[in-house]
Design a protein around this motif. Structure first.
Motif, mmCIF file in Angstrom:
data_model
loop_
_atom_site.group_PDB
_atom_site.id
_atom_site.type_symbol
_atom_site.label_atom_id
_atom_site.label_comp_id
_atom_site.label_asym_id
_atom_site.label_seq_id
_atom_site.Cartn_x
_atom_site.Cartn_y
_atom_site.Cartn_z
ATOM 1 N N LEU A 32 0.872 -1.459 -0.021
ATOM 2 C CA LEU A 32 0.057 -0.128 -0.073
ATOM 3 C C LEU A 32 0.775 1.358 -0.043
ATOM 4 N N VAL A 33 0.525 2.222 -0.595
ATOM 5 C CA VAL A 33 1.186 3.493 -0.714
ATOM 6 C C VAL A 33 0.268 4.484 0.195
ATOM 7 N N LEU A 34 1.067 4.619 1.483
ATOM 8 C CA LEU A 34 0.525 5.367 2.413
ATOM 9 C C LEU A 34 1.194 6.699 2.866
ATOM 10 N N PRO A 35 0.439 7.672 3.561
ATOM 11 C CA PRO A 35 1.054 9.080 3.578
ATOM 12 C C PRO A 35 2.229 8.889 4.687
ATOM 13 N N ALA A 36 2.927 9.835 4.893
ATOM 14 C CA ALA A 36 3.620 9.960 6.161
ATOM 15 C C ALA A 36 2.917 10.624 7.143
ATOM 16 N N GLY A 37 3.195 10.492 8.576
ATOM 17 C CA GLY A 37 2.576 11.300 9.578
ATOM 18 C C GLY A 37 1.084 10.961 9.658
ATOM 19 N N ARG A 38 0.296 11.870 10.259
ATOM 20 C CA ARG A 38 -1.185 11.572 10.420
ATOM 21 C C ARG A 38 -1.620 12.870 9.674
ATOM 22 N N PRO A 39 -2.033 12.629 8.321
ATOM 23 C CA PRO A 39 -2.625 13.818 7.756
ATOM 24 C C PRO A 39 -4.174 13.761 7.765
ATOM 25 N N PRO A 86 -4.668 12.080 17.159
ATOM 26 C CA PRO A 86 -5.570 10.602 17.036
ATOM 27 C C PRO A 86 -5.034 10.291 15.798
ATOM 28 N N SER A 87 -4.975 8.742 15.603
ATOM 29 C CA SER A 87 -4.526 8.239 14.471
ATOM 30 C C SER A 87 -5.662 7.335 13.662
ATOM 31 N N GLU A 106 -1.124 3.909 11.734
ATOM 32 C CA GLU A 106 -0.002 3.562 12.525
ATOM 33 C C GLU A 106 1.468 3.521 12.237
ATOM 34 N N PRO A 107 2.282 3.382 12.755
ATOM 35 C CA PRO A 107 3.724 3.509 12.248
ATOM 36 C C PRO A 107 4.369 2.141 11.385
ATOM 37 N N ALA A 128 1.312 -6.461 7.114
ATOM 38 C CA ALA A 128 1.676 -7.939 7.234
ATOM 39 C C ALA A 128 2.840 -7.917 8.526
ATOM 40 N N ARG A 129 3.599 -7.069 8.752
ATOM 41 C CA ARG A 129 4.496 -7.039 9.891
ATOM 42 C C ARG A 129 3.999 -7.256 11.162
ATOM 43 N N SER A 130 2.578 -6.992 11.262
ATOM 44 C CA SER A 130 1.838 -7.406 12.482
ATOM 45 C C SER A 130 1.502 -8.695 12.699
#
Length: 156
Positions: A32-39, A86-87, A106-107, A128-130
C-alpha cells in the motif's frame, strides 16, 4: 520473430506490479502507498477479491469529550500531558454506495475494516508485519470479514 515475442511477454509479466496470488481462503497481500505522519485525510487503493476499492479517508477522533492524558512521575505526582494526535480515520469507498471504512494509520501501516452496505461482509486490512515481524515494509494482508458483527471497528 516468434522466439523474440515470448521472452518479451515474459519480461512484461515480470515488470508488472506484483501482487501475490489469492490464498485459498481469499486472503491477499499487497503493497500500500500510504502517507507519512497523520494527515487530515488521504486516499488509498485496495485490491480484494478481484475487485478494486478506492478508499477516501478523513481524520475522525473516537476520543470522548474532555479526554485528557496524565502521567505519573517517579514520585507519584500526576502530571497533565499532551495527548498524541489521533490516528483514527473514517471514510467511504468511491463508486460503491453504502460502503464504509474505519481505519487507523499507525507507524507499521494501515489497519482498516471495509464494510459493505447494510452490514454486509467486507474485509480487513492489516500490516503484514503485525503478523510476521520479518515481512517487508509496506506489505499488507487483506482478509474477508465474514462472520464479524456489523459495526465492528467503529463502522456504522
Amino acid at each position: 520473430m516468434t522466439t523474440l515475442l515470448l521472452p518479451l511477454a515474459s519480461l512484461l509479466v515480470f515488470l508488472a506490479p506484483q501482487t501475490p496470488p489469492h490464498e485459498p481462503d481469499g486472503t491477499t497481500t499487497q503493497v500500500l502507498v500510504l502517507p507519512a505522519g497523520r494527515p487530515s485525510g488521504f486516499t488509498v487503493a485496495l485490491d480484494f477479491g478481484g475487485a478494486s476499492f478506492v478508499v477516501d479517508l478523513h481524520a475522525h477522533s473516537v476520543r470522548a469529550p474532555g479526554f485528557a492524558v496524565a502521567i505519573t512521575d517517579t514520585t507519584g505526582r500526576v502530571i497533565p500531558s499532551a495527548a498524541p494526535a489521533p490516528s483514527t480515520y473514517r471514510g467511504l469507498v468511491r463508486d460503491r454506495a453504502g460502503w464504509h471504512v474505519a481505519a487507523s494509520l499507525e507507524p507499521d501501516g494501515l489497519y482498516a475494516h471495509v464494510l459493505g452496505p447494510r452490514g454486509e461482509s467486507g474485509f480487513f486490512v492489516q500490516p503484514a508485519r503485525s503478523l510476521d515481524p520479518n515481512a517487508p515494509a509496506g506489505w499488507h494482508r487483506l482478509a474477508a470479514s465474514r462472520g464479524m458483527a456489523g459495526g465492528a471497528c467503529g463502522v456504522r
